[in-house]
Scaffold this motif. Structure first.
Motif, PDB file in Angstrom:
ATOM      1  N   GLU A  93       3.096  34.846 -62.312  1.00  0.00           N
ATOM      2  CA  GLU A  93       2.321  36.029 -61.917  1.00  0.00           C
ATOM      3  C   GLU A  93       1.660  36.698 -63.113  1.00  0.00           C
ATOM      4  OE1 GLU A  93       4.649  37.331 -57.837  1.00  0.00           O
ATOM      5  OE2 GLU A  93       5.326  38.200 -59.741  1.00  0.00           O
ATOM      6  N   TYR A 101      -0.815  32.921 -56.302  1.00  0.00           N
ATOM      7  CA  TYR A 101       0.098  33.963 -55.830  1.00  0.00           C
ATOM      8  C   TYR A 101       1.368  33.301 -55.313  1.00  0.00           C
ATOM      9  CZ  TYR A 101      -1.863  32.967 -51.168  1.00  0.00           C
ATOM     10  OH  TYR A 101      -2.288  32.363 -50.019  1.00  0.00           O
ATOM     11  N   GLU A 103       4.990  33.229 -53.091  1.00  0.00           N
ATOM     12  CA  GLU A 103       5.818  33.685 -51.970  1.00  0.00           C
ATOM     13  C   GLU A 103       7.228  33.173 -52.215  1.00  0.00           C
ATOM     14  OE1 GLU A 103       3.620  34.456 -47.888  1.00  0.00           O
ATOM     15  OE2 GLU A 103       3.671  32.329 -48.364  1.00  0.00           O
ATOM     16  N   ARG A 107      11.668  38.319 -52.526  1.00  0.00           N
ATOM     17  CA  ARG A 107      10.650  38.760 -53.488  1.00  0.00           C
ATOM     18  C   ARG A 107       9.366  39.152 -52.758  1.00  0.00           C
ATOM     19  NH1 ARG A 107      10.200  37.024 -59.188  1.00  0.00           N
ATOM     20  NH2 ARG A 107       8.080  37.417 -59.946  1.00  0.00           N
ATOM     21  N   THR A 108       9.073  38.435 -51.682  1.00  0.00           N
ATOM     22  CA  THR A 108       7.857  38.671 -50.909  1.00  0.00           C
ATOM     23  C   THR A 108       8.216  39.336 -49.592  1.00  0.00           C
ATOM     24  OG1 THR A 108       6.895  36.665 -51.863  1.00  0.00           O
ATOM     25  CG2 THR A 108       5.812  37.595 -49.909  1.00  0.00           C
ATOM     26  N   TYR A 111       8.638  37.588 -45.865  1.00  0.00           N
ATOM     27  CA  TYR A 111       8.736  36.130 -46.002  1.00  0.00           C
ATOM     28  C   TYR A 111      10.057  35.666 -45.410  1.00  0.00           C
ATOM     29  CZ  TYR A 111       8.302  31.564 -48.376  1.00  0.00           C
ATOM     30  OH  TYR A 111       8.193  30.229 -48.677  1.00  0.00           O
ATOM     31  N   GLN A 117       6.894  29.096 -52.520  1.00  0.00           N
ATOM     32  CA  GLN A 117       5.562  28.502 -52.476  1.00  0.00           C
ATOM     33  C   GLN A 117       4.661  29.180 -53.507  1.00  0.00           C
ATOM     34  OE1 GLN A 117       4.519  28.934 -48.250  1.00  0.00           O
ATOM     35  NE2 GLN A 117       5.139  26.806 -47.930  1.00  0.00           N
ATOM     36  N   HIS A 119       0.691  29.420 -54.232  1.00  0.00           N
ATOM     37  CA  HIS A 119      -0.569  29.171 -53.545  1.00  0.00           C
ATOM     38  C   HIS A 119      -1.761  29.317 -54.484  1.00  0.00           C
ATOM     39  CE1 HIS A 119       1.300  29.739 -49.450  1.00  0.00           C
ATOM     40  NE2 HIS A 119       2.149  30.443 -50.174  1.00  0.00           N
ATOM     41  N   GLN A 131       0.632  32.954 -39.723  1.00  0.00           N
ATOM     42  CA  GLN A 131       0.224  33.214 -41.103  1.00  0.00           C
ATOM     43  C   GLN A 131      -1.147  33.875 -41.138  1.00  0.00           C
ATOM     44  OE1 GLN A 131       0.570  29.021 -42.335  1.00  0.00           O
ATOM     45  NE2 GLN A 131       1.987  29.699 -43.922  1.00  0.00           N
ATOM     46  N   ASP A 135      -2.761  34.566 -46.876  1.00  0.00           N
ATOM     47  CA  ASP A 135      -1.395  34.327 -47.345  1.00  0.00           C
ATOM     48  C   ASP A 135      -0.967  32.875 -47.211  1.00  0.00           C
ATOM     49  OD1 ASP A 135      -1.118  36.993 -47.941  1.00  0.00           O
ATOM     50  OD2 ASP A 135      -0.158  37.505 -46.048  1.00  0.00           O
ATOM     51  N   CYS A 136      -1.904  31.964 -47.041  1.00  0.00           N
ATOM     52  CA  CYS A 136      -1.513  30.555 -46.848  1.00  0.00           C
ATOM     53  C   CYS A 136      -2.498  29.619 -47.525  1.00  0.00           C
ATOM     54  CB  CYS A 136      -1.360  30.222 -45.368  1.00  0.00           C
ATOM     55  SG  CYS A 136      -2.812  30.566 -44.353  1.00  0.00           S
ATOM     56  N   LYS A 139      -0.921  24.799 -51.613  1.00  0.00           N
ATOM     57  CA  LYS A 139       0.229  25.218 -52.416  1.00  0.00           C
ATOM     58  C   LYS A 139       1.153  24.062 -52.756  1.00  0.00           C
ATOM     59  CE  LYS A 139       2.300  24.979 -48.250  1.00  0.00           C
ATOM     60  NZ  LYS A 139       2.914  23.725 -47.811  1.00  0.00           N
TER      61      LYS A 139
END
Length: 583
Positions: A93, A101, A103, A107-108, A111, A117, A119, A131, A135-136, A139
C-alpha cells in the motif's frame, strides 16, 4: 461436510453457465500478463523485505509441469507465512498506492474471504454479482501459511475449530448471496440442493456475521509459535488437515522458471502437488479443468471507476435534480413546496444548510398521487426514477426521486437490510395531508404514526445489528414479528389513516405519515396554500405562505445556528457513475 463442498461445483460446472463473460484466448493472455506483472512486483517486495514466499496451488503446478501458467489457467497464487503478512501488505500500500489495492481478512471492511487479494487498479475481473466493479480488479491470491501446535491434541482441536469455522462461514456466504447462487445453480439439481442446504445452515450466523467472521479468522491465527514443527494453509484447496506440512521441509524453497521469471517453489513440491492433485504430471480431462466464473472483464482504459463526490458536488447534483422536478411539476400543474431542512436553508442561507446533503419537498396528497401516476409512464428525466411506499418500491411512507447514475452508502446501512434500502442519491417527496382540528386528536394521530414508523423500522432492520448486545437481544423478537407483518402492510395502514383527512378541505395540513415533528408539522391550510417563493441556490421555489410559523414550530429560533456538535449530515458517500458532469 465433503458432500457439501462447493469449490468444484463453481470451478468446473457452474462456470460454464451461459450469460456470463467467456474469456476469449486473447483476453486470457492479457489477463495473464497483468497477473504476472503483479506477481513480479510483489515478489520483488518480498525479496527486498526478506519475506519468505512460494508459488502455491495451480501456480506451483504450472511452474513444475509447464514452466509457467497452466494453459487454461489465468491466475497466480502465493503462499506467505502469517508472521510476514502485515509487513508485506503495508509495503504494497505504501509503494504502489496508485497501482494496486489490497483486500485482506480483518483489514478490509466487509471482506468475507479467508485469503488475501491484491488487485490491479483500473481493471475489472468480476466473479460475483455482489462485488462492486471498483473492488474486483484483475488480481493475485495470497494464501496464509499458519502456525499450528506441536502437541497433537491441541493441533487436532485447532484444526477442528478452524475447519468448522470455515465451513460455516461458507454456509453464511451461501445464505447472504443466495439469490445469485440460486441463479447460478438453475438447471443443476445437485448444485441447487447443496446450495440450499448450506444456505439454511448459514442462516443462524446472519445474527452477527462480522463477529462470527472475526472469530473464524482469529481461530486460524491462534498459534503464535513461529517456530512450530507444523504449519498449515487452512484457506487452501484442501483446508487445515489436507494442507498440514512439516515446517522445516515445506518452507525450504528452490527457484523455478515461471513465464521466464525465477520464483520460489517448495523443495517438497512433489509431496505438495501429489497431495493436492494426485498424479499431477498427467493433464486432467477437459471437464475437470478449472475455469473462473466471470461476469465482467475490463482492462486499463476500458473502465472508469465511479467518481466519489464531495459535499459541494453532491449539493450541485441535488440542485439539478430539484430543477428537473420543478420543471416537471410546472409542466403538469402539480403543487409542491420546500419543507424541512431545505426550507430552513432557503430562508436562513438562501440555499443549502452548509453541512446538509439532501432536499425535502412536500406535495399535497392529490398532487402527490397524480405525480406517482404520471411517473409510471413519463419519467421526470431519463436518469430520474420515482420510488414510493405506495408502490412498494420504497420501504417508507413517502416518495423518493432517485438518480439512477449514482450509488450511495450511508452509516445506517449497518442496521438496515439491503433489500429495504435505496442506494441512489435522492430527493425526499413527502405527501401532505389534512390534520385533525382538535389538539388532543392531533397528538393521538402523531403518536399512532410514530408507532407505525417504529414498526417499519423493525421490519427493515437486520437481525443481530444494534448499538449494544443487550439492544440486539431485546429488539430481535420485534424484528422477527414485523418481518412477518411486512412494512408494506404498515404503509398501507398509515396511508388509509392519513387520507381520512382531505388536504383541500381540512383546516390544518402538513406531513402526517412521515411527520417526524408531530403536531409541529401542522399549519393552517389557508396560510400554507397562500404560497410564496424563496431563493434556494440562486433559483426561486415555492414555499408555504406561513413558512415563518412552520419553521418556528419545528426548529424554534430557526435563524440561530445550532451548536457545532448538532451540525450533522446523513453520513453518506455518493459515487457518480454516469458521463462527465462538466462542472
Amino acid at each position: 461436510m465433503a458432500v457439501l463442498e462447493t469449490n468444484e461445483l463453481f470451478k468446473e460446472r457452474l462456470s460454464r453457465k451461459q450469460g456470463m463473460h467467456q474469456l476469449l484466448p486473447e483476453e486470457t493472455e492479457r489477463v495473464k500478463q497483468i497477473v504476472l506483472e503483479i506477481t513480479v512486483d510483489i515478489v520483488s517486495l518480498c525479496e527486498e523485505l526478506s519475506v519468505p514466499y512460494m508459488l502455491g496451488g495451480g501456480s506451483a503446478l504450472g511452474a513444475v509441469r509447464h514452466q509457467g501458467f497452466i494453459p487454461w489457467d489465468d491466475d497466480i497464487d502465493l503462499n506467505i507465512p502469517r508472521a510476514d503478512i502485515d509487513r508485506l501488505l503495508d509495503a504494497v500500500e505504501e509503494r504502489y498506492p496508485e497501482k494496486y489495492y489490497v483486500e485482506a481478512p480483518l483489514r478490509t471492511p466487509g471482506y468475507l474471504s479467508s485469503f488475501i487479494q491484491i488487485h490491479r487498479r483500473g481493471t475489472v475481473f468480476q466473479e460475483y454479482l455482489a462485488q462492486k466493479k471498483e473492488d474486483c480488479g484483475i488480481k493475485i491470491d495470497i494464501f496464509v501459511i499458519e502456525n499450528t501446535f506441536d502437541q497433537i491434541i491441541l493441533r487436532k482441536l485447532h484444526g477442528l475449530l478452524v475447519q468448522a469455522g470455515l465451513f460455516f462461514l461458507s454456509c453464511y456466504r451461501m445464505f447472504a448471496w443466495r439469490k445469485e447462487f440460486k441463479h447460478l445453480s438453475k438447471g443443476d439439481a445437485k448444485a441447487a440442493l447443496v446450495m440450499k442446504i448450506k444456505g439454511i445452515m448459514g442462516l443462524p450466523f446472519a445474527v452477527a456475521p462480522h463477529f462470527f467472521y472475526w472469530c473464524v479468522q482469529k481461530s486460524m491465527m491462534c498459534c503464535k509459535d513461529d517456530n512450530s514443527r507444523y504449519v498449515t494453509i487452512p484457506s487452501g484447496r484442501k483446508h487445515f488437515f489436507g494442507e498440514l506440512y512439516q515446517r522445516k521441509s515445506f518452507m525450504d524453497t528452490q527457484s523455478m522458471v515461471f513465464q521466464g521469471h525465477l520464483f520460489q517453489v517448495s523443495k517438497e513440491y512433489d509431496h505438495y502437488l501429489s497431495n493436492l492433485y494426485g498424479d499431477y504430471m498427467t493433464l486432467p480431462p477437459e471437464e475437470h479443468r478449472e475455469h473462473h466464473v466471470i461476469y465482467d472483464l475490463k482492462f486499463q482504459g476500458e473502465y472508469h471507476p465511479p467518481m466519489l463526490l464531495n459535499k459541494k458536488q453532491v449539493q450541485k447534483l441535488l440542485l439539478s435534480m430539484l430543477e428537473d422536478f420543478a420543471s416537471y411539476c410546472r409542466k403538469h400543474g402539480l403543487r409542491y413546496y420546500l419543507v424541512g431542512g431545505t426550507l430552513l436553508g432557503a430562508v436562513r442561507h438562501k440555499g443549502f444548510i452548509p453541512w446538509d446533503d439532501d432536499i425535502d419537498v412536500g406535495m399535497p396528497r392529490p398532487d402527490y398521487e397524480r405525480f406517482l401516476e404520471l411517473t409510471r409512464t413519463e419519467p421526470v428525466a431519463p436518469y430520474l426514477q420515482a420510488i414510493s411506499g405506495e408502490e412498494y418500491t420504497l420501504s417508507n411512507p413517502y416518495c423518493e426521486l432517485i438518480h439512477m447514475q449514482t450509488r450511495l452508502e450511508r452509516s445506517s446501512s449497518r442496521y438496515i437490510r439491503q433489500k429495504c434500502q435505496n442506494l441512489h442519491l435522492f430527493i425526499d417527496i413527502f405527501p401532505q395531508d389534512g390534520w385533525p382540528e382538535n389538539d388532543r386528536e392531533a397528538e393521538r394521530l402523531a403518536a399512532k404514526m410514530k408507532k407505525m414508523r417504529y414498526m417499519i423500522q423493525n421490519a427493515r432492520a437486520k437481525i443481530g445489528k444494534g448499538t449494544s448486545p443487550l439492544r440486539i437481544l431485546a429488539k430481535t423478537p420485534a424484528v422477527l414479528t414485523m418481518r412477518l407483518v411486512g412494512w408494506q402492510r404498515v404503509i398501507n395502514c398509515m396511508n388509509r389513516i392519513a387520507k381520512t383527512y382531505d388536504y383541500d378541505s381540512s383546516r390544518y395540513v402538513g406531513a402526517v405519515t412521515y411527520g417526524i415533528y408531530g403536531p409541529g408539522e401542522r399549519c393552517l391550510h389557508d396560510e400554507v396554500v397562500d404560497f410564496t417563493e424563496v431563493t434556494f441556490e440562486g433559483k426561486r421555489y415555492p414555499a408555504p405562505g406561513c413558512y415563518d410559523r412552520y419553521l418556528t414550530q419545528i426548529f424554534g429560533d430557526y435563524m440561530q445556528l445550532p451548536p457545532e456538535d448538532k451540525r450533522v449530515d446523513h453520513k453518506m458517500k455518493v459515487w457518480y457513475e454516469g458521463e462527465a458532469l462538466g462542472w
